[in-house]
Design an enzyme around this catalytic site. Structure first.
Site, PDB file in Angstrom:
ATOM      1  N   TRP A 159      47.476  19.719  65.009  1.00  0.00           N
ATOM      2  CA  TRP A 159      46.224  19.923  64.268  1.00  0.00           C
ATOM      3  C   TRP A 159      46.605  20.229  62.832  1.00  0.00           C
ATOM      4  O   TRP A 159      47.785  20.211  62.491  1.00  0.00           O
ATOM      5  CB  TRP A 159      45.418  21.072  64.890  1.00  0.00           C
ATOM      6  N   ASP A 160      45.629  20.491  61.987  1.00  0.00           N
ATOM      7  CA  ASP A 160      45.991  20.771  60.591  1.00  0.00           C
ATOM      8  C   ASP A 160      46.463  22.205  60.395  1.00  0.00           C
ATOM      9  O   ASP A 160      46.608  22.678  59.273  1.00  0.00           O
ATOM     10  CB  ASP A 160      44.849  20.431  59.623  1.00  0.00           C
ATOM     11  N   TRP A 161      46.720  22.890  61.504  1.00  0.00           N
ATOM     12  CA  TRP A 161      47.375  24.196  61.476  1.00  0.00           C
ATOM     13  C   TRP A 161      48.384  24.330  62.611  1.00  0.00           C
ATOM     14  O   TRP A 161      48.985  25.400  62.778  1.00  0.00           O
ATOM     15  CB  TRP A 161      46.352  25.333  61.591  1.00  0.00           C
ATOM     16  N   ASN A 397      32.954  20.812  69.344  1.00  0.00           N
ATOM     17  CA  ASN A 397      33.225  21.145  67.944  1.00  0.00           C
ATOM     18  C   ASN A 397      33.284  19.869  67.109  1.00  0.00           C
ATOM     19  O   ASN A 397      34.173  19.035  67.299  1.00  0.00           O
ATOM     20  CB  ASN A 397      34.557  21.875  67.806  1.00  0.00           C
ATOM     21  N   GLU A 398      32.306  19.691  66.228  1.00  0.00           N
ATOM     22  CA  GLU A 398      32.276  18.681  65.161  1.00  0.00           C
ATOM     23  C   GLU A 398      32.179  17.230  65.637  1.00  0.00           C
ATOM     24  O   GLU A 398      32.277  16.315  64.809  1.00  0.00           O
ATOM     25  CB  GLU A 398      33.482  18.852  64.216  1.00  0.00           C
ATOM     26  N   GLU A 485      31.673  27.821  60.782  1.00  0.00           N
ATOM     27  CA  GLU A 485      33.053  27.603  60.342  1.00  0.00           C
ATOM     28  C   GLU A 485      33.085  27.560  58.829  1.00  0.00           C
ATOM     29  O   GLU A 485      32.290  26.857  58.202  1.00  0.00           O
ATOM     30  CB  GLU A 485      33.609  26.269  60.847  1.00  0.00           C
TER      31      GLU A 485
END
Length: 785
Positions: A159-161, A397-398, A485
């Site tokens: 993920w982006d983290w 989510n999204e 968020e």
């Protein structure tokens, strides 16, 4: 009787044979313990471990079993990750492909008197997902990974983290359950304010009638299930029960509920409360009272979830509560969390928003996925129904935003993308099994499929224009109903980064530092985001301090903005509380569990009572049940603290309300003045110019370091700093001297003559001179050595 089977396991696969294995666990942690791979969290080791997710693996153990007179013996698998074939004594028991479910298999006829062998073979998650993708057709998503095609923790695929560490293994308990007559296959306590309706389903070993009984708070009931009956409802009225409240609204009394069927017994603690959702405003109402949600998004606390202990969860919950939060959102790219997680939420009064595990992609609705999604949803809705902290189920989510705004529709070409799950299947499961809780199709979402999910006037929104492309002051351009968020990045603590990156020297762009930054152009955005707020850093130490400080300011600015809009806006859920590994990210608590400056900034922004500024007003936020009254002192000051002009106003802020006071003070010299607003013990300081433009004097102060109670090792150290000049955003970073050291506060602005005492704990033999000097003690207007 339940017997865990956690001993004697070995792991084989990818050319390795009979490696000692830990169950619960996973392949990565077993290979790491055996010294066969390097730590995936260190440097760029992750890049050399992709083969693990593309290999096949086998876990095997042997155990002795003796007949115990029970009618039935089941193999209970609480968590298999993910593509598993289970064999008992060489006979295939079942094949599974869902990390989010538990399984129970009748194995009495396969067990032998004496030694038995149990094997769980795991196929490649990549191969399985890629085969389903080839069969069903590509689906668009945020990342070029096949996570929508396997019912598995999505963020395993990066993920982006988070890193790409695609796991396999027996990740939750496995064991044998022996029973006779009947067992409680499902217990769903659906609470009311004045009692509980206990829905039960039994499984029988024979045809004899079964009596099911339940008791709570001294009240009992029973129902007899005759031959052919498997379900019943027991109504227990408890009119004198104390209500369970969210943190800050009352106590959290819990009552043991015991249910029995024959010799089988089920016991949980429940709380009596009601929950409603005002959908248009997205206002959560508990026991008839609207609750302003002060929350954090929650991600898996480790890439390898079996490593997350109850003690570690307790530490995270303590950090959330101490930061002023009253809610956690369990994000849809992770997992349904453990019983320990929800038990902690029940005891602390933290409201839980639970996403179903779908995130940032179009998901196929065809088989085998539809049946798997229904089975996991039914199982987990029933499993979690006892927890008063759980107040909302959310479909995804999204993904609805993706379908509306992320250019999905052309590549989808009419193929399914998840709408049938979010608008039909999942709400049907929740309504059928747990109608006491509201369901929301996704986040962001504006209340109807034909409404724009990005409309801030209704439902929930996610704000990623800030961080993505705009300065954090852009939060002031939003007037939302509920922000589910939003966030801003900052690096982890120095000790966390140093332990995970072996670069010499550390620089913002050294290879290891960059590898621990997963967001596209993340480090460039950190520098761009400093904007006019802070100087551009010249050294790594400055980069680390300024970007951490900017993260804290950015998110606190957003929180204070949205809280000032209460009761029009009724919730802020910051992205994110925690990290799953050491990384530069949006988290307030880094991957080693250390609190970043953001955490301290949020503790102020999430305080029950807040003095903030919105546009041309000072706004007083009172999120308590008592009126907040007194003298508001407004003063325009120079940087020496001298009052240039000001006024006092008598104010009274009602309970759970806000009050705006016009600001009439204008500076003669914005670079040399500030505005202070004080009400009781609460103070806000508001500068008329950004820091690089402020004419700060060089920082001057005195500092003393004293052991607490004469014992620095057990009591810690008290560091008292007294300002001679203004000190802007004073902070101590003791982890730079000892990784075990922590401090109780950061980011304190002092006017001349004021003092603050920091308490440093967990450290040994700290040098007082180093503790009170650069780069451990920092402030914006510091004097460099």
């Amino acid at each position: 009787m339940y017997r865990p089977l956690h001993e004697g396991w070995t792991l084989s696969g990818a050319g390795h044979h009979d490696i000692p294995a830990t169950v619960p666990g996973c392949v990565h942690t077993d290979l790491l313990a055996a010294g066969l791979i390097d730590d995936p969290y260190l440097d760029d080791n992750e890049n050399r471990l992709a083969w693990i997710g593309r290999a096949e693996w086998s876990y095997r153990t042997a155990f002795t079993w003796r007949p115990d007179g029970s009618d039935r013996t089941d193999l209970v698998c609480e968590g298999l990750d993910t593509v598993a074939t289970v064999l008992l004594n060489g006979v295939e028991v079942a094949a599974t492909a869902n990390m989010h479910r538990s399984y129970r298999f009748a194995v009495r006829d396969l067990l032998r008197d004496g030694e038995n062998t149990l094997e769980v073979r795991f196929g490649s998650p990549y191969r399985y997902a890629e085969q389903r993708r080839a069969e069903l057709g590509e689906r668009p998503g945020a990342y070029a990974e096949p996570y929508p095609f396997i019912r598995k923790m999505a963020c395993n695929f990066g993920w982006d983290w988070g890193p790409t560490l695609v796991t396999s293994g027996i990740w939750r308990s496995i064991g044998l359950h022996s029973w006779s007559e009947a067992r409680l296959a499902e217990v769903r306590p659906l609470v009311r304010a004045d009692g509980v309706d206990v829905h039960v389903r039994v499984e029988r070993a024979g045809d004899a009638p079964v009596t099911v009984s339940a008791d709570v708070a001294g009240v009992g009931a029973e129902v007899k299930l005759d031959r052919g009956q498997s379900e019943g409802v027991l109504r227990l009225d408890v009119p004198g029960a104390e209500l369970w409240w969210p943190l800050g609204y009352g106590a959290q009394p819990l009552y043991p509920l015991t249910v029995t069927a024959g010799t089988d017994r089920w016991r949980r603690e429940i709380g009596f409360r009601t929950v409603e959702l005002d959908e248009d405003a997205f206002r959560l109402i508990v026991n008839g009272r609207p609750v302003f949600v002060r929350g954090f998004n929650w991600i898996p606390d480790d890439c390898f979830p079996a490593r997350v202990t109850p003690e570690r969860l307790a530490e995270r919950f303590g950090q959330a509560v101490d930061a002023g939060a009253n809610a956690l959102r369990v994000w849809g790219g992770g997992v349904y969390e453990s019983e320990d997680f929800y038990d902690l939420a029940d005891r602390h009064g933290l409201l839980i928003w639970q996403d179903f595990p779908f995130a940032c992609a179009a998901y196929p609705e065809e088989e085998p996925f539809r049946s798997e999604v229904e089975a996991e949803a039914r199982q987990n809705v029933a499993r979690l129904s006892a927890h008063p902290s759980l107040v909302l189920w959310c479909g995804n989510n999204e993904n609805i935003e993706g379908h509306q705004h992320w250019d999905w529709q052309e590549p989808l070409g009419g193929r399914s993308w998840g709408a049938g799950f979010y608008y039909d299947l999942l709400p049907g499961v929740v309504a059928g099994l747990d109608p006491t809780r509201p369901y929301w199709p996704g986040s962001p979402y504006s209340g109807a499929p034909d409404r724009d999910v990005r409309d801030p006037a209704t439902g929930t929104i996610h704000i990623w224009t800030v961080w993505g492309s705009r300065d954090y002051t852009h939060y002031a351009d939003y007037t939302p109903r509920f922000v589910a968020e939003f966030g801003y990045q900052g690096p982890p603590s120095h000790a966390t980064l140093r332990a995970s990156v072996s670069d010499e020297p550390l620089t913002p762009d050294s290879p290891g530092v960059l590898h621990h930054q997963k967001a596209v152009d993340g480090n460039a955005r950190l520098l761009t985001g400093l904007g006019e707020h802070l100087p551009q850093p010249e050294t790594f130490d400055d980069w680390h301090y300024y970007t951490q400080l900017n993260q804290a300011r950015a998110v606190a600015f957003g929180v204070e903005r949205f809280r000032s809009l209460m009761p029009y806006c009724m919730g802020t859920v910051v992205w994110q509380l925690n990290d799953c590994w050491p990384v530069t990210s949006w988290a307030a608590v880094d991957g080693a569990g250390r609190r970043k400056p953001l955490w301290y900034g949020l503790r102020r922004a999430y305080a029950d009572r807040l003095v903030t500024r919105r546009d041309d007003e000072i706004v007083l936020v009172n999120d308590t049940d008592e009126e907040w009254a007194g003298t508001l002192r407004l003063a325009r000051r120079d940087l020496s603290g001298r009052v240039l002009s000001g006024r006092d106003e008598q104010v009274a802020v009602p309970a759970r309300a806000t009050l705006g006071i016009p600001v009439r003070e204008t500076p003669d010299d914005p670079a040399a003045e500030l505005l202070s607003a004080e009400l009781g013990e609460r103070r806000g300081l508001f500068f008329f110019a950004e820091d690089p433009a402020v004419a700060y004097p060089p920082a001057e102060f005195t500092a003393t370091v004293e052991p607490v109670g004469g014992d620095p090792e057990n009591g810690g150290l008290e560091v008292t700093v007294t300002a001679t000049t203004i000190l802007r955003e004073l902070a101590i970073f003791p982890d730079r001297l000892d990784p075990a050291a922590t401090v109780d506060d950061q980011l304190v602005t002092l006017l001349p003559g004021e003092s603050v005492t920091f308490r440093v704990t967990g450290a040994r033999d700290l040098d007082p001179a180093a503790l009170t000097a650069y780069p451990v003690l920092r402030c914006v207007n510091e004097v460099r050595p």
